[in-house]
Scaffold this motif. Structure first.
Motif, short mmCIF file in Angstrom:
data_model
loop_
_atom_site.label_atom_id
_atom_site.label_comp_id
_atom_site.label_asym_id
_atom_site.label_seq_id
_atom_site.Cartn_x
_atom_site.Cartn_y
_atom_site.Cartn_z
N TRP B 16 -31.74 -23.25 12.10
CA TRP B 16 -31.60 -21.79 11.99
C TRP B 16 -32.69 -21.05 12.76
O TRP B 16 -32.50 -19.90 13.14
CB TRP B 16 -31.64 -21.38 10.51
CG TRP B 16 -32.93 -21.72 9.82
CD1 TRP B 16 -33.24 -22.87 9.18
CD2 TRP B 16 -34.11 -20.89 9.73
NE1 TRP B 16 -34.52 -22.82 8.69
CE2 TRP B 16 -35.08 -21.61 9.01
CE3 TRP B 16 -34.44 -19.60 10.18
CZ2 TRP B 16 -36.35 -21.10 8.73
CZ3 TRP B 16 -35.70 -19.09 9.91
CH2 TRP B 16 -36.63 -19.84 9.20
N ILE B 17 -33.80 -21.72 13.00
CA ILE B 17 -34.92 -21.04 13.67
C ILE B 17 -34.52 -20.56 15.07
O ILE B 17 -34.94 -19.49 15.51
CB ILE B 17 -36.15 -21.99 13.74
CG1 ILE B 17 -36.62 -22.31 12.31
CG2 ILE B 17 -37.28 -21.35 14.54
CD1 ILE B 17 -37.64 -23.43 12.23
N ALA B 18 -33.65 -21.33 15.75
CA ALA B 18 -33.21 -20.93 17.09
C ALA B 18 -32.46 -19.60 17.04
O ALA B 18 -32.58 -18.78 17.95
CB ALA B 18 -32.34 -22.02 17.70
N VAL B 19 -31.68 -19.39 15.97
CA VAL B 19 -30.95 -18.13 15.81
C VAL B 19 -31.92 -17.00 15.50
O VAL B 19 -31.84 -15.91 16.06
CB VAL B 19 -29.89 -18.27 14.68
CG1 VAL B 19 -29.16 -16.95 14.47
CG2 VAL B 19 -28.90 -19.38 15.03
N TRP B 20 -32.87 -17.28 14.61
CA TRP B 20 -33.89 -16.28 14.28
C TRP B 20 -34.65 -15.85 15.53
O TRP B 20 -34.88 -14.67 15.77
CB TRP B 20 -34.84 -16.89 13.24
CG TRP B 20 -35.83 -15.93 12.67
CD1 TRP B 20 -35.70 -15.21 11.51
CD2 TRP B 20 -37.11 -15.57 13.22
NE1 TRP B 20 -36.81 -14.43 11.31
CE2 TRP B 20 -37.70 -14.63 12.34
CE3 TRP B 20 -37.81 -15.95 14.36
CZ2 TRP B 20 -38.95 -14.07 12.57
CZ3 TRP B 20 -39.07 -15.39 14.60
CH2 TRP B 20 -39.62 -14.46 13.70
N ARG B 21 -35.00 -16.83 16.36
CA ARG B 21 -35.78 -16.52 17.57
C ARG B 21 -34.96 -15.73 18.58
O ARG B 21 -35.50 -14.90 19.31
CB ARG B 21 -36.32 -17.81 18.20
CG ARG B 21 -37.36 -18.46 17.32
CD ARG B 21 -37.92 -19.71 17.95
NE ARG B 21 -38.83 -19.39 19.03
CZ ARG B 21 -39.48 -20.32 19.74
NH1 ARG B 21 -39.29 -21.59 19.48
NH2 ARG B 21 -40.30 -19.97 20.70
N ARG B 22 -33.65 -16.00 18.64
CA ARG B 22 -32.78 -15.19 19.51
C ARG B 22 -32.84 -13.72 19.08
O ARG B 22 -32.98 -12.81 19.90
CB ARG B 22 -31.35 -15.73 19.44
CG ARG B 22 -30.36 -14.96 20.27
CD ARG B 22 -29.32 -14.26 19.37
NE ARG B 22 -28.61 -13.25 20.14
CZ ARG B 22 -28.88 -11.95 20.04
NH1 ARG B 22 -29.80 -11.49 19.23
NH2 ARG B 22 -28.21 -11.09 20.77
N ASN B 23 -32.74 -13.49 17.77
CA ASN B 23 -32.76 -12.12 17.27
C ASN B 23 -34.13 -11.48 17.44
O ASN B 23 -34.23 -10.28 17.73
CB ASN B 23 -32.34 -12.10 15.80
CG ASN B 23 -30.88 -12.46 15.62
OD1 ASN B 23 -30.12 -12.48 16.60
ND2 ASN B 23 -30.46 -12.73 14.40
N TYR B 24 -35.16 -12.28 17.27
CA TYR B 24 -36.51 -11.76 17.45
C TYR B 24 -36.72 -11.31 18.90
O TYR B 24 -37.29 -10.23 19.16
CB TYR B 24 -37.53 -12.85 17.06
CG TYR B 24 -38.96 -12.49 17.34
CD1 TYR B 24 -39.56 -11.41 16.70
CD2 TYR B 24 -39.71 -13.21 18.27
CE1 TYR B 24 -40.88 -11.07 16.96
CE2 TYR B 24 -41.03 -12.87 18.54
CZ TYR B 24 -41.60 -11.80 17.89
OH TYR B 24 -42.90 -11.45 18.15
N LEU B 25 -36.23 -12.12 19.84
CA LEU B 25 -36.37 -11.77 21.26
C LEU B 25 -35.65 -10.45 21.56
O LEU B 25 -36.17 -9.59 22.27
CB LEU B 25 -35.81 -12.91 22.14
CG LEU B 25 -35.86 -12.70 23.65
CD1 LEU B 25 -37.29 -12.55 24.14
CD2 LEU B 25 -35.18 -13.86 24.37
N ALA B 26 -34.46 -10.29 21.02
CA ALA B 26 -33.70 -9.06 21.23
C ALA B 26 -34.43 -7.87 20.60
O ALA B 26 -34.49 -6.79 21.18
CB ALA B 26 -32.29 -9.21 20.65
#
Lengths: 304, 262
Positions: B16-26
């Motif tokens: 799930w961290i990869a999804v969290w990091r995608r949203n964080y980048l956005a």
């Protein structure tokens, strides 16, 4: 087992009592480009979704890269790259960020992804666009980026769902050239399309689908030879029924699609003689292609 | 179908961290606007109601009205930011941006995506709730260091409301339906949950309903922490918020599997 990339046996799928895929079986060998050809609604996209484990089949067995799908689809997807039919890039991100974010979905570390990015950008001819935001790219560039993104995990198998739909001819040829390069590197490709030219150029083998069933399967040129095997005259402009009566004795077969009469004749000269002096008609003579195969098998043209 | 369930559940504890990091980048790209937007609304409520209404109502439950209200506004802002992140932003990523569709072609499962989105929404709730706490603390309306106990509660509140909103999102055909959730569920909860006035002011039937609401559990944990008082039934309230997190998570996973992987 290792030389079979995809194996479908008796696969069926219905949505709301509508049969979308009907007892389908086919095998894709490793290193080959296999095409799923058919009109919209023939079941092409459903088949690719099932291969990816995103839609469980109602019946039948699917094996992808030696793994049962959907049971082990997640593992299989680790060795698959996907180019979807609809653009799903991250539009607010740069080209580089798209690759970085996508690599993480495969559990790759930042350094692994950054090591792969230059090669991918070069492959997609996007070196100069690395830090451009996706929403500033042209349609062809976006599709090339989608292809580069699909390669981030160095997949053995590529699943391409209408990879060139909506692109201009130049952009399309560039994608085809890139895909041939991937085939030369030993990747396996399964491709859905409704462009017969795309299928003829790229596919080693293909199957023609209609109503979720395979209606013909084989090598493109063998299929054309076997199903048509003679030159084609396309005649526009006249009354199709009248034309049919006129040329019928000299043709092997005649199909009418819309306002066009397709005349299959081993001696097209004889047909032309009949039409001589008809200024209202336009006559085009060409070699047979997959569209003719499809028209013959279904009585409809591919775009419908 | 066991296989189907596997696809709807997280594949492991870290995907799930990869999804969290995608949203964080956005989010990083628009962080300043996002923070101001998140903060403005609850701060306006806090000061307008706190000072304006506070003069008229006098002390509430032994605290100044604005100090009483601060905990309610922290809970309410965690509720709204987790909810809006889910029903608008995550729904957009699923529905129109097709980000989820791209992720489903990778080694992540639907469950990984849902968990990543929940964690991200809880992060946004944490930012929003903490920011109000910081402002309230600077102005001297909170008790230290007991206010630190509020931080994990804000995160848990974010998870609970993100999880509930995920169910709403899974069922909604389009953005137009979310207004019903906002007006018929969230707004009444703000009042029935004791965020702006003590629940004891309400008729007893409403009090009974209010006790079960996730916002009430959050407020009952946050208010003692921020006012520096001993909490009551802490375990019960934490347990209730956990139930509001876990059950909707499974329900939304089942609903989204039907919707996205038919």
């Amino acid at each position: 087992m290792s030389n079979i990339a995809i194996d479908l046996t008796g696969v069926s799928k219905s949505y709301d009592d509508k049969v979308v895929v009907d007892g389908l079986s086919f095998t894709v060998a490793a290193g080959e480009c296999f095409g799923l050809l058919g009109p919209n609604g023939a079941g092409k996209s459903t088949i690719t979704r099932m291969v990816l484990g995103m839609a469980p089949p109602d019946a039948g067995k699917i094996t992808v890269l030696g793994m049962p799908v959907p049971a082990r689809a997640r593992l299989a997807r680790g060795r698959i790259g996907v180019v979807p039919q609809f653009d799903n890039l991250e539009h607010a991100f740069t080209v580089r960020e798209n690759l970085l974010v996508f690599g993480r979905y495969f559990g790759m570390s930042r350094s692994e992804i950054e090591a792969a990015i230059p090669t991918l950008l070069e492959f997609a001819r996007l070196e100069s666009k690395a830090d451009a935001r996706v929403n500033t790219l042209s349609g062809g560039m976006k599709r090339r980026l989608t292809l580069a993104r699909a390669l981030i995990n160095d997949p053995q198998l590529l699943v391409l769902d209408e990879p060139t739909t909506g692109l201009d001819p130049h952009a399309r040829h560039l994608i085809w050239e890139r895909l041939r390069l991937l085939l030369a590197r030993g990747k396996t490709i399964i491709l859905t399309t409704h462009f017969m030219e795309e299928a003829e150029r790229l596919c080693d083998r293909l199957c023609v689908l209609d109503g979720g069933r395979i209606i013909a399967e084989g090598r493109p040129h063998a299929l054309i030879e076997e199903q048509i095997g003679c030159p084609v005259l396309e005649i526009y402009g006249g009354n199709p029924r009248e034309l049919r009566a006129l040329i019928n004795p000299y043709a092997e077969r005649i199909e009418v699609s819309g306002e066009t009469v397709f005349c299959y004749a081993s001696d097209p000269e004889q047909v032309r003689v009949q039409l001589r002096g008809r200024a209202d008609l336009r006559v085009l003579q060409r070699p047979p292609n997959l569209e003719d195969v499809f028209l013959r098998l279904t009585g409809r043209d591919m775009e419908n | 179908m066991v296989e189907g369930w596997a696809a709807a559940m997280p594949a492991n504890a870290w995907n799930w961290i990869a999804v969290w990091r995608r949203n964080y980048l956005a989010w990083k790209k628009i962080a300043i606007a996002a923070i101001l937007g998140n903060l403005a609304d609850p701060l306006i409520y806090l000061f307008a109601l706190g000072f304006g209404l506070g003069i008229m109502v006098g002390p509430v439950d032994g605290a100044s009205y604005i100090a009483f209200l601060a905990a309610g506004m922290v809970a309410a802002s965690a509720m709204t930011s987790a909810t809006f992140e889910t029903i608008y932003a995550a729904f957009g990523r699923m529905h129109s941006q097709r980000s989820w569709e791209a992720i489903l072609c990778t080694q992540l499962t639907l469950g990984d995506i849902i968990l990543g989105e929940l964690a991200w929404a809880a992060t946004k709730a944490f930012l929003a709730g903490t920011a109000i706490m910081v402002v309230a603390s600077i102005l001297g309306y909170t008790a230290w260091p007991s206010a630190l106990y509020a931080l994990p509660v804000v995160v848990l509140t974010g998870f609970a409301f993100a999880s509930l909103a995920m169910v709403v999102m899974a069922l909604a055909p389009s953005y137009d339906y979310f207004i019903f959730y906002q007006t018929l569920v969230l707004t009444p909860m703000l009042f029935l949950g004791g965020a702006v006035f003590p629940v004891s002011q309400l008729p007893s039937a409403f009090q009974q309903v209010g006790r079960f609401l996730p916002l009430a559990h959050s407020v009952d944990l946050l208010r003692p922490a921020l006012l520096g008082r001993p909490g009551e039934s802490v375990g019960l309230h934490i347990g209730a918020l956990c139930v509001y997190t876990v059950l909707p998570f499974f329900l939304s996973a089942a609903l989204l599997r039907r919707r996205l992987m038919p």
